[in-house]
Design an enzyme around this catalytic site. Structure first.
Site, PDB file in Angstrom:
ATOM      1  N   CYS A  53       0.848  -1.187   0.000  1.00 26.43           N
ATOM      2  CA  CYS A  53       0.000   0.000   0.000  1.00 26.43           C
ATOM      3  C   CYS A  53       0.884   1.238   0.000  1.00 26.43           C
ATOM      4  O   CYS A  53       1.706   1.404  -0.888  1.00 26.43           O
ATOM      5  CB  CYS A  53      -0.966  -0.057   1.175  1.00 26.43           C
ATOM      6  SG  CYS A  53      -2.272   1.187   1.159  1.00 26.43           S
ATOM      7  N   HIS A 104      -7.660  -3.998  -3.570  1.00 24.61           N
ATOM      8  CA  HIS A 104      -6.561  -3.406  -2.826  1.00 24.61           C
ATOM      9  C   HIS A 104      -6.470  -4.088  -1.458  1.00 24.61           C
ATOM     10  O   HIS A 104      -7.479  -4.417  -0.850  1.00 24.61           O
ATOM     11  CB  HIS A 104      -6.816  -1.903  -2.632  1.00 24.61           C
ATOM     12  CG  HIS A 104      -5.629  -1.157  -2.107  1.00 24.61           C
ATOM     13  ND1 HIS A 104      -4.598  -0.761  -2.911  1.00 24.61           N
ATOM     14  CD2 HIS A 104      -5.315  -0.750  -0.848  1.00 24.61           C
ATOM     15  CE1 HIS A 104      -3.696  -0.126  -2.178  1.00 24.61           C
ATOM     16  NE2 HIS A 104      -4.098  -0.107  -0.922  1.00 24.61           N
ATOM     17  N   ASP A 143      -8.704  -3.419  -7.715  1.00 25.93           N
ATOM     18  CA  ASP A 143      -8.256  -2.297  -6.889  1.00 25.93           C
ATOM     19  C   ASP A 143      -8.824  -1.006  -7.469  1.00 25.93           C
ATOM     20  O   ASP A 143      -8.413  -0.571  -8.548  1.00 25.93           O
ATOM     21  CB  ASP A 143      -6.728  -2.256  -6.861  1.00 25.93           C
ATOM     22  CG  ASP A 143      -6.165  -1.278  -5.838  1.00 25.93           C
ATOM     23  OD1 ASP A 143      -6.862  -0.302  -5.502  1.00 25.93           O
ATOM     24  OD2 ASP A 143      -5.028  -1.498  -5.395  1.00 25.93           O
TER      25      ASP A 143
END
Length: 242
Positions: free
Chosen positions: A117, A208, A176
């Site tokens: 991330c 994600h 995502d």
């Protein structure tokens, strides 16, 4: 390898870091781990432990300086993310790399970076800023690398690709919503134009955060394959794992 040790260590002139290593003397290759936006929580201590069991010394600098957010507190985590300064983070990464290089059980010539991330973006950056010290980099769904407009105000970092030396592995989820296929394309174009060694893989059906097992976004099959690819990458460029 099952026997490992782990503990908090203090980085000289910097934050603390979670450190996990194989129990034997080594020397072992090492991985610098960049966190998600939630802090050095139990999940990232587990990630470090998984790396140690695979034969790597893993160091996770505490970029949040002791603060941890629950996965349900997205607003708090993103609010903290917005306060981070890229230059400061790269300085703290340098302190972590120096700490690894000073440890007898670490191979000084075999250090890589791994991020998730926001940490995926920092692994991407470190592969350029600390190109003389890193031999491999892996980024899981690194947000803010090349967005049209970043939702949290971060600057794109594609201008750094010319500085990169180490092979880069980029892992994304096809579902995502924060990192689009167009962004994948911009990243690939920049790296290819700069003639850099990289692999970009997209997992169908994965959102994600698909690697983080405490999160609702966790997808076991994508997480398992992504981890295997990451370890394969480190084995190839840092040396054999256990």
């Amino acid at each position: 390898m099952s026997q490992i040790t782990s503990e908090w260590v203090q980085l000289k002139n910097g934050p603390r870091a979670w450190y996990a290593r194989p129990a034997d003397a080594g020397p072992h290759p090492a991985v610098l781990v960049f966190i998600e936006a939630f802090g050095v929580n139990a999940h990232f201590q587990d990630v470090a432990g998984r790396l140690a069991r695979a034969g790597y010394c893993a160091m996770v600098p505490d970029l949040y300086h002791g603060k941890i957010y629950e996965y349900s507190d997205f607003a708090g985590a993103i609010g903290h993310l917005k306060t981070l300064n890229d230059e400061v983070v790269m300085q703290e990464a340098s302190l972590a790399i120096q700490a690894l290089q000073q440890r007898a059980e670490v191979r000084k010539d075999a250090i890589g970076a791994l991020g998730f991330c926001m940490g995926g973006r920092y692994a991407f950056m470190a592969n350029a800023i600390h190109a003389d010290q890193l031999r491999a980099a892996v980024a899981f769904y690194g947000g803010g690398i090349a967005p049209d407009q970043d939702s949290v105000g971060r600057n794109p970092v594609l201008h750094l690709v010319d500085q990169m030396r180490a092979p880069l592995l980029l892992l994304y989820g096809a579902e995502d919503q924060s990192i689009t296929a167009e962004e994948h394309g911009r990243i690939a174009t920049a790296l290819s134009t700069a003639r850099k060694r990289y692999t970009l893989t997209v997992f169908p059906g994965a959102p994600h955060g698909f690697f983080a097992d405490p999160r609702d976004s966790f997808r076991p099959e994508a997480a398992k394959e992504g981890w295997r690819l990451a370890l394969d990458h480190f084995t190839r460029y840092l040396g054999a794992s256990a």
